[in-house]
Motif scaffolding. Sequence first.
Motif, PDB file in Angstrom:
ATOM      1  N   ALA A  96       0.819  -1.580   0.096  1.00 31.86           N
ATOM      2  CA  ALA A  96      -0.116  -0.064  -0.174  1.00 31.86           C
ATOM      3  C   ALA A  96       0.821   1.190  -0.068  1.00 31.86           C
ATOM      4  N   ALA A  97       2.292   1.492  -0.475  1.00 29.80           N
ATOM      5  CA  ALA A  97       2.766   2.647  -0.041  1.00 29.80           C
ATOM      6  C   ALA A  97       2.957   2.942  -0.773  1.00 29.80           C
ATOM      7  N   SER A  98       3.030   4.341  -0.856  1.00 26.85           N
ATOM      8  CA  SER A  98       3.991   5.301  -2.163  1.00 26.85           C
ATOM      9  C   SER A  98       5.262   5.489  -2.243  1.00 26.85           C
ATOM     10  N   ALA A  99       5.312   5.147  -2.829  1.00 25.50           N
ATOM     11  CA  ALA A  99       6.566   5.961  -3.019  1.00 25.50           C
ATOM     12  C   ALA A  99       7.962   6.456  -2.169  1.00 25.50           C
ATOM     13  N   GLU A 100       6.781   7.778  -1.743  1.00 24.91           N
ATOM     14  CA  GLU A 100       8.018   8.553  -1.178  1.00 24.91           C
ATOM     15  C   GLU A 100       7.825   7.778   0.521  1.00 24.91           C
ATOM     16  N   GLU A 101       6.894   7.180   0.768  1.00 23.92           N
ATOM     17  CA  GLU A 101       6.543   6.421   1.809  1.00 23.92           C
ATOM     18  C   GLU A 101       7.529   4.893   1.932  1.00 23.92           C
ATOM     19  N   ALA A 102       7.382   4.427   0.562  1.00 23.00           N
ATOM     20  CA  ALA A 102       8.517   3.226   0.530  1.00 23.00           C
ATOM     21  C   ALA A 102       9.858   4.104   1.508  1.00 23.00           C
ATOM     22  N   LEU A 103      10.686   5.258   0.569  1.00 25.25           N
ATOM     23  CA  LEU A 103      12.073   5.877   0.718  1.00 25.25           C
ATOM     24  C   LEU A 103      11.590   6.274   2.292  1.00 25.25           C
ATOM     25  N   ALA A 104      10.874   6.472   2.256  1.00 24.60           N
ATOM     26  CA  ALA A 104      11.157   6.869   4.302  1.00 24.60           C
ATOM     27  C   ALA A 104      11.168   6.228   4.973  1.00 24.60           C
ATOM     28  N   ALA A 117      14.002   3.275   4.477  1.00 28.39           N
ATOM     29  CA  ALA A 117      14.980   2.925   4.344  1.00 28.39           C
ATOM     30  C   ALA A 117      15.839   1.984   4.732  1.00 28.39           C
ATOM     31  N   GLU A 118      15.841   2.478   5.768  1.00 31.96           N
ATOM     32  CA  GLU A 118      16.869   1.719   7.039  1.00 31.96           C
ATOM     33  C   GLU A 118      16.418   0.422   6.798  1.00 31.96           C
ATOM     34  N   SER A 119      15.431  -0.088   7.297  1.00 29.57           N
ATOM     35  CA  SER A 119      14.851  -1.567   7.168  1.00 29.57           C
ATOM     36  C   SER A 119      15.001  -2.451   6.143  1.00 29.57           C
ATOM     37  N   GLY A 120      15.579  -1.402   4.880  1.00 31.35           N
ATOM     38  CA  GLY A 120      15.146  -1.974   2.987  1.00 31.35           C
ATOM     39  C   GLY A 120      13.576  -1.911   2.668  1.00 31.35           C
ATOM     40  N   LEU A 121      12.738  -1.162   3.454  1.00 36.68           N
ATOM     41  CA  LEU A 121      11.747  -1.192   2.198  1.00 36.68           C
ATOM     42  C   LEU A 121      11.565  -0.860   0.980  1.00 36.68           C
ATOM     43  N   PRO A 122      12.700   0.217   0.721  1.00 37.27           N
ATOM     44  CA  PRO A 122      13.087   0.305  -0.487  1.00 37.27           C
ATOM     45  C   PRO A 122      12.444  -0.469  -1.772  1.00 37.27           C
ATOM     46  N   LYS A 123      13.607  -1.268  -1.470  1.00 29.54           N
ATOM     47  CA  LYS A 123      14.217  -2.565  -2.028  1.00 29.54           C
ATOM     48  C   LYS A 123      13.092  -3.467  -2.131  1.00 29.54           C
ATOM     49  N   LEU A 124      12.402  -3.808  -0.916  1.00 34.21           N
ATOM     50  CA  LEU A 124      10.816  -4.675  -1.652  1.00 34.21           C
ATOM     51  C   LEU A 124      10.311  -4.255  -2.110  1.00 34.21           C
ATOM     52  N   TRP A 125      10.001  -3.008  -1.653  1.00 35.09           N
ATOM     53  CA  TRP A 125       8.754  -2.475  -2.694  1.00 35.09           C
ATOM     54  C   TRP A 125       9.057  -2.310  -4.109  1.00 35.09           C
ATOM     55  N   LEU A 126      10.217  -1.799  -4.504  1.00 36.83           N
ATOM     56  CA  LEU A 126      11.516  -1.488  -5.624  1.00 36.83           C
ATOM     57  C   LEU A 126      10.831  -3.249  -6.409  1.00 36.83           C
ATOM     58  N   ILE A 127      11.375  -4.432  -5.641  1.00 32.95           N
ATOM     59  CA  ILE A 127      10.783  -5.584  -6.349  1.00 32.95           C
ATOM     60  C   ILE A 127       9.505  -5.858  -7.213  1.00 32.95           C
ATOM     61  N   LEU A 164      11.824  12.181 -14.261  1.00 36.55           N
ATOM     62  CA  LEU A 164      11.699  10.881 -14.422  1.00 36.55           C
ATOM     63  C   LEU A 164      12.174  10.634 -12.864  1.00 36.55           C
ATOM     64  N   LEU A 165      12.970  11.283 -12.343  1.00 33.80           N
ATOM     65  CA  LEU A 165      13.247  10.337 -11.143  1.00 33.80           C
ATOM     66  C   LEU A 165      13.148  11.640 -10.261  1.00 33.80           C
ATOM     67  N   HIS A 166      12.475  12.204 -10.051  1.00 29.52           N
ATOM     68  CA  HIS A 166      12.620  13.438  -8.958  1.00 29.52           C
ATOM     69  C   HIS A 166      11.240  12.732  -7.618  1.00 29.52           C
ATOM     70  N   ARG A 167      10.414  11.330  -7.505  1.00 23.35           N
ATOM     71  CA  ARG A 167       9.278  11.203  -6.906  1.00 23.35           C
ATOM     72  C   ARG A 167      10.335   9.783  -6.490  1.00 23.35           C
ATOM     73  N   PHE A 168      10.997   9.334  -7.259  1.00 24.69           N
ATOM     74  CA  PHE A 168      12.055   8.209  -6.420  1.00 24.69           C
ATOM     75  C   PHE A 168      13.443   7.920  -7.147  1.00 24.69           C
ATOM     76  N   PRO A 169      13.794   7.132  -7.260  1.00 21.88           N
ATOM     77  CA  PRO A 169      15.492   6.970  -7.279  1.00 21.88           C
ATOM     78  C   PRO A 169      15.563   6.372  -8.851  1.00 21.88           C
ATOM     79  N   VAL A 170      15.421   5.723  -9.294  1.00 25.45           N
ATOM     80  CA  VAL A 170      15.309   5.324 -10.626  1.00 25.45           C
ATOM     81  C   VAL A 170      13.650   4.974 -11.071  1.00 25.45           C
ATOM     82  N   ALA A 171      12.712   4.485 -12.538  1.00 28.21           N
ATOM     83  CA  ALA A 171      11.910   4.705 -13.232  1.00 28.21           C
ATOM     84  C   ALA A 171      11.942   3.415 -13.946  1.00 28.21           C
TER      85      ALA A 171
END
Length: 883
Positions: A759-767, A769-779, A868-875
């Motif tokens: 349910a997370a947005s890009a910004e919520e996932a990045l917030a 980062a310490e837990s690794g959530l952005p990587k899981l979210w991206l995958i 392309l990359l202003h909300r999340f580091p990759v597109a």
Amino acid sequence: MRPFVASYRVQLHGGLDFFGVAEAVDYLRALGISHVYLSPILQAAAGSKHGYDVVDPLRVDEELGGEAAYEALCARLAKAGVGQILDIVPNHMAIGDARNAAWWDVLENGPASRYAAQFDVDWDPPEAKLRNVVLLPILSDHYGRILEEGGIVLFRQGGSFVIRYGEHALPIAPCSQDEFLGRAAARCGSNELAFLAESFGRLPLATATDRESVTRRHRDKEVLRRGLERLCIEEPAVASAIDAEVARWNAAPDLLDGLLERQNYRLSHWRAAGRDLGYRRFFDVASLVGVRVEDEQVFSDTHGRIVDWLQEGRLDGLRIDHVDGLRDPETYLWRLREISPRAWIGVEKVLMPGEHLPEAWPADGTTGYDFLELIGGLFVDPDGEKPLSELYVEFTADARDFEEVGRVSKGQVVRDVLGSELNRATAQLMTVCERHRRQRDYTRHELHEALRELLVAWPVYRTYARDSRIGQADVAVVSRAVEKAKASRPDLENELFDFARDLLTFQVRGETELEFVMRFQQLTASAMAKGVEDTAFYVFRRLISRNEIGGDPTRFSVPPEEVHEAFGEAARRYPRGMLATATHDTKRGEDTRVRISLLSEVPGLWSRTVRGWYRRHEQFRRKEGPDAGLEYLLYQTLVGAWPIGEDRLLPYLEKATREAKEHTSWLSPDAAYEAAVRGFAQGLLRDERFRAEIEAFLRLLQEPATITSLAQTLVKCTAPGFPDFYQGCELWDTSLVDPDNRRAVDYGLRRRLLAKASAASAEEALAEAESGLPKLWLIRRALAARRARSHAFEPPAAYRRLEAAGPRANHTFAFVRGEEVATVVPRLWLGFRGEWGGTEVELPPGSWRDALSGERHDSRGAVLAAQLLHRFPVALLLREDSP
């Protein structure tokens, strides 16, 4: 056959069995995984942590749950719609476990064993003492000393007898039982026992090639054994007489020695494996014996379960472990392909830069080391090469380049670790030379030295000559090695090296010559693996993230153009190749390497930091060590793996120092040096100032490490082939080499984070980062896109590079699949810190939606990178209109 979207590798053992994997299936399916990728599951040695030490290829491993648990896992996978890839081990089997019935039979019966043809044993070596026997280097000291101290004993088990030494149990040759059974018969006056003793002694000799006589002999000795067992039960006096005779034998070293001399094996000190071993082993592991899987009958005898599972459709694919160890990989792979024309077949094969899989192989690709090398080099800054090279020489006083380190390391390994294999090859070459009048006068020493130099000079893992045919690429490899060997050893005649070249390229032919070629090809792979991967990679420490399996540390970085070219070729030739960034064998976790590679972007800061550490840490050094090279490796390791405790770091340092073989080794450990290394590492970890400084340094790398890891992950998810995720690596992976990378995975944590990711947005996932959530979210999102747009990834979907223009063009890496799915990632982020300026990225005209951020982009041929990359580091861009 299920489509290959992504695989997930699990390392099975007693702590993670079939039941544990079954519990994780729903989580993996929700993540987007299409295939569970199992480590070997056939019966392994007791307590195995990896499964590569198979003792029975026809049974499912009991420690993993056995047949019933595996059936339950297969049912669970089928219900979830998840496929299965299985890692198989055709090259070798474990022989230190009595449950290996085939090897037990070989030890009991020698060349007369029903299984003599199954194992790669040399029954007719040059040394007379080893003819028709197997050398067993299992003793902790010399044979005579152990025997006279009572360390080797004879033991009765019903109607059978075994030799015991420590935890080892070995069978007794049936014919050798005649003497002590005869004396026992005289002791108790039993005619029946006397008859059995004489019958054991008269058992006929047999050879592995005469299957009828082997079968008849096996029948007779089993009848005699059962008769002896019955007699011992029915007549206790007979059993008592035998036990008394056994006790007398054990009390008399001369009698026991005489019995041992009649066995089909020869017990020896463990160091004898380095020179005299009479069987092919897996690298330098004497407890793993080579299997002659090139023999069609042996293939059938050892692959029954695998064949059944393929034909049932239970398996969608196979990973072939150590394909370079096989005598004839091509024939082996074709046998598998004929059994299952549609199954995925991936080979564990290290390709050196510029090398390709043989075109005749019916394989879908490698297991991903070549991809790992490309993606690893892509995120290393080439501008860091000069300053980091200068720092390395200054810090360590070692100015050798990697080629020189590799040459020395391979020479050391061939001499000290693979001496047995080299001696065997020398004997074979001696036999060949005796057949040729111009070469017959070469001495054994000259042949030994020439072969040693060829092994050191060999530039790839191996060649694949077969049936007296050799490809032009392999001819070039042989010629290159020969010329290099000539230059290194001017004291040896050029004609000798020229003869070796002619042999290895089939300019000189014959059965004996062919046998030498086939054996030598298997040996070059061992020399490369042990000399480079397991030695030189621990000695050359300029930037240790580049010292990875499949890598070439002479190449500091890999330019984007080369990566694009390789991806394009992969799309054409191996569209179903596996893409890996971590495996059970990698030297470091994927995010450990990312952090260390970032040092190439801040060489000045790193130089100042590490010089300061070196000056201040004199207090932790002892006269015994560590040396400066090991200290430099340690600082890089801490940058990559922090936070890390002594429980993980100290075992790693022991392995790193012993593998390097500079001051200590597995064969000759130096306790004082190792204690000094441990003390130094403990001093660092317990020093508050150092802890504060390394944490401050890592805070500077935290954001770029996150961005680079996400970039690496998205490229893996969308490049030609299919991505493989090593267990646990869907979150940050800062592990080290095994056993550190085989620690238990917390799937409860991952389930909770996956629920958030849904349910997370890009910004919520990045917030988070310490837990690794952005990587899981991206995958999760990338795999969903792959599944939804599968036609953009499956053959014949094309791969095309997307160009960039502007001040940060070199900091982009972008491509499009099938003109429908585009990947855009940054690289070398520290060099520009996200300030894109007016940099534009090519994007085919049309309407696109970012599967990650959800934003839409209307392209007229290019889009601003910053947009392309202003909300999340990759597109990850999906076309929403028709191309």
